[in-house]
Design a protein around this motif. Sequence first.
Motif, PDB file in Angstrom:
ATOM      1  N   UNK A   1      66.876 -25.033 -20.940  1.00  0.00           N
ATOM      2  CA  UNK A   1      68.077 -25.046 -21.746  1.00  0.00           C
ATOM      3  C   UNK A   1      68.130 -24.027 -22.919  1.00  0.00           C
ATOM      4  N   UNK A   2      69.283 -23.233 -23.058  1.00  0.00           N
ATOM      5  CA  UNK A   2      69.668 -22.404 -24.003  1.00  0.00           C
ATOM      6  C   UNK A   2      70.898 -22.856 -24.667  1.00  0.00           C
ATOM      7  N   UNK A   3      70.672 -22.922 -26.010  1.00  0.00           N
ATOM      8  CA  UNK A   3      71.846 -23.028 -26.776  1.00  0.00           C
ATOM      9  C   UNK A   3      72.346 -22.037 -27.774  1.00  0.00           C
TER      10      UNK A   3
ATOM     11  N   UNK B   1      80.625 -14.644 -26.260  1.00  0.00           N
ATOM     12  CA  UNK B   1      80.208 -15.918 -25.690  1.00  0.00           C
ATOM     13  C   UNK B   1      80.838 -15.726 -24.196  1.00  0.00           C
ATOM     14  N   UNK B   2      82.009 -15.342 -24.349  1.00  0.00           N
ATOM     15  CA  UNK B   2      82.832 -14.931 -22.966  1.00  0.00           C
ATOM     16  C   UNK B   2      82.138 -13.921 -22.080  1.00  0.00           C
ATOM     17  N   UNK B   3      81.770 -12.788 -22.708  1.00  0.00           N
ATOM     18  CA  UNK B   3      80.900 -11.720 -22.061  1.00  0.00           C
ATOM     19  C   UNK B   3      79.798 -12.240 -21.670  1.00  0.00           C
ATOM     20  N   UNK B   4      78.820 -12.999 -22.330  1.00  0.00           N
ATOM     21  CA  UNK B   4      77.552 -13.560 -21.853  1.00  0.00           C
ATOM     22  C   UNK B   4      77.674 -14.399 -20.619  1.00  0.00           C
ATOM     23  N   UNK B   5      78.867 -15.443 -20.826  1.00  0.00           N
ATOM     24  CA  UNK B   5      79.023 -16.195 -19.494  1.00  0.00           C
ATOM     25  C   UNK B   5      79.363 -15.251 -18.355  1.00  0.00           C
ATOM     26  N   UNK B   6      80.186 -14.305 -18.512  1.00  0.00           N
ATOM     27  CA  UNK B   6      80.422 -13.602 -17.423  1.00  0.00           C
ATOM     28  C   UNK B   6      79.189 -12.903 -16.761  1.00  0.00           C
ATOM     29  N   UNK B   7      78.566 -12.425 -17.531  1.00  0.00           N
ATOM     30  CA  UNK B   7      77.498 -11.376 -17.136  1.00  0.00           C
ATOM     31  C   UNK B   7      76.411 -12.379 -16.754  1.00  0.00           C
ATOM     32  N   UNK B   8      76.060 -13.569 -17.118  1.00  0.00           N
ATOM     33  CA  UNK B   8      75.254 -14.745 -16.719  1.00  0.00           C
ATOM     34  C   UNK B   8      75.785 -15.189 -15.298  1.00  0.00           C
ATOM     35  N   UNK B   9      76.964 -15.434 -15.140  1.00  0.00           N
ATOM     36  CA  UNK B   9      77.349 -15.938 -13.750  1.00  0.00           C
ATOM     37  C   UNK B   9      77.169 -14.765 -12.627  1.00  0.00           C
ATOM     38  N   UNK B  10      77.685 -13.479 -13.035  1.00  0.00           N
ATOM     39  CA  UNK B  10      77.363 -12.565 -12.084  1.00  0.00           C
ATOM     40  C   UNK B  10      75.769 -12.160 -11.849  1.00  0.00           C
ATOM     41  N   UNK B  11      74.890 -12.265 -12.592  1.00  0.00           N
ATOM     42  CA  UNK B  11      73.563 -12.188 -12.524  1.00  0.00           C
ATOM     43  C   UNK B  11      72.927 -13.056 -11.738  1.00  0.00           C
ATOM     44  N   UNK B  12      73.237 -14.494 -11.708  1.00  0.00           N
ATOM     45  CA  UNK B  12      72.430 -15.527 -11.062  1.00  0.00           C
ATOM     46  C   UNK B  12      73.345 -15.871 -10.002  1.00  0.00           C
TER      47      UNK B  12
ATOM     48  N   UNK C   1      84.401 -20.720 -24.378  1.00  0.00           N
ATOM     49  CA  UNK C   1      83.189 -20.399 -23.703  1.00  0.00           C
ATOM     50  C   UNK C   1      81.983 -20.960 -23.797  1.00  0.00           C
ATOM     51  N   UNK C   2      81.106 -21.133 -22.845  1.00  0.00           N
ATOM     52  CA  UNK C   2      79.938 -21.842 -23.088  1.00  0.00           C
ATOM     53  C   UNK C   2      78.997 -21.419 -24.143  1.00  0.00           C
ATOM     54  N   UNK C   3      78.445 -22.457 -24.760  1.00  0.00           N
ATOM     55  CA  UNK C   3      77.443 -22.352 -25.889  1.00  0.00           C
ATOM     56  C   UNK C   3      76.006 -22.853 -25.480  1.00  0.00           C
TER      57      UNK C   3
ATOM     58  N   UNK D   1      73.247 -24.064 -13.614  1.00  0.00           N
ATOM     59  CA  UNK D   1      73.479 -25.475 -13.045  1.00  0.00           C
ATOM     60  C   UNK D   1      74.312 -26.270 -14.057  1.00  0.00           C
ATOM     61  N   UNK D   2      74.418 -25.714 -15.124  1.00  0.00           N
ATOM     62  CA  UNK D   2      75.418 -26.775 -16.347  1.00  0.00           C
ATOM     63  C   UNK D   2      75.792 -25.493 -17.378  1.00  0.00           C
ATOM     64  N   UNK D   3      76.791 -25.929 -17.917  1.00  0.00           N
ATOM     65  CA  UNK D   3      77.440 -25.283 -19.041  1.00  0.00           C
ATOM     66  C   UNK D   3      77.951 -26.159 -19.980  1.00  0.00           C
ATOM     67  N   UNK D   4      78.361 -25.776 -21.169  1.00  0.00           N
ATOM     68  CA  UNK D   4      78.935 -26.923 -22.103  1.00  0.00           C
ATOM     69  C   UNK D   4      79.717 -26.081 -23.316  1.00  0.00           C
TER      70      UNK D   4
END
Length: 153
Positions: A64-66, A8-19, A34-36, A28-31
């Motif tokens: 939305x992706x959960x 989850x932490x790696x996905x969050x980091x990759x996602x922030x960098x990618x976009x 690390x985010x799920x 625009x939003x996470x919950x």
Amino acid sequence: MHPRIRRLAADYEKTQQAFAAHESIKLIETEGTPPERYVFEISIPGLSPEGERGQTPSTLHKAEIFLPQEYPRRAPFCRMLTPVFHPNIDPTKICIGDHWSAGQTLPFLVTQIAEMICFQSYNTKSPLNAIAAAWTETHVDELPLYAKEITVD
């Protein structure tokens, strides 16, 4: 650290960098930490299920992706928060394909959704929306609605 939390932490980091500087997709939003749960704003030509013809052009979409407890062994749950007219999208879910692989990345999944919105990607043989599938088959020569490649760095 538990393997799921690391993922989850790696996905969050990759996602922030990618976009971070993407021209069409914004996180625009996470919950969660690390985010799920993620919400993305996708600015790309698509169709909304409205109007006289059953659809109208739209350019601003929210998805939305959960990530469920069994993620990454189990596929994420994806749904549109804004209405989208597409054979593989209904009001409650986005069909992200028949075969989920734990090696797929979250940025790849988000770009798949963007490609679906603009009809770069669709499957009319196994639709969630039969009306959109029928429309797609009769309008193939007008598709995709956006021809530029949607990529992430």
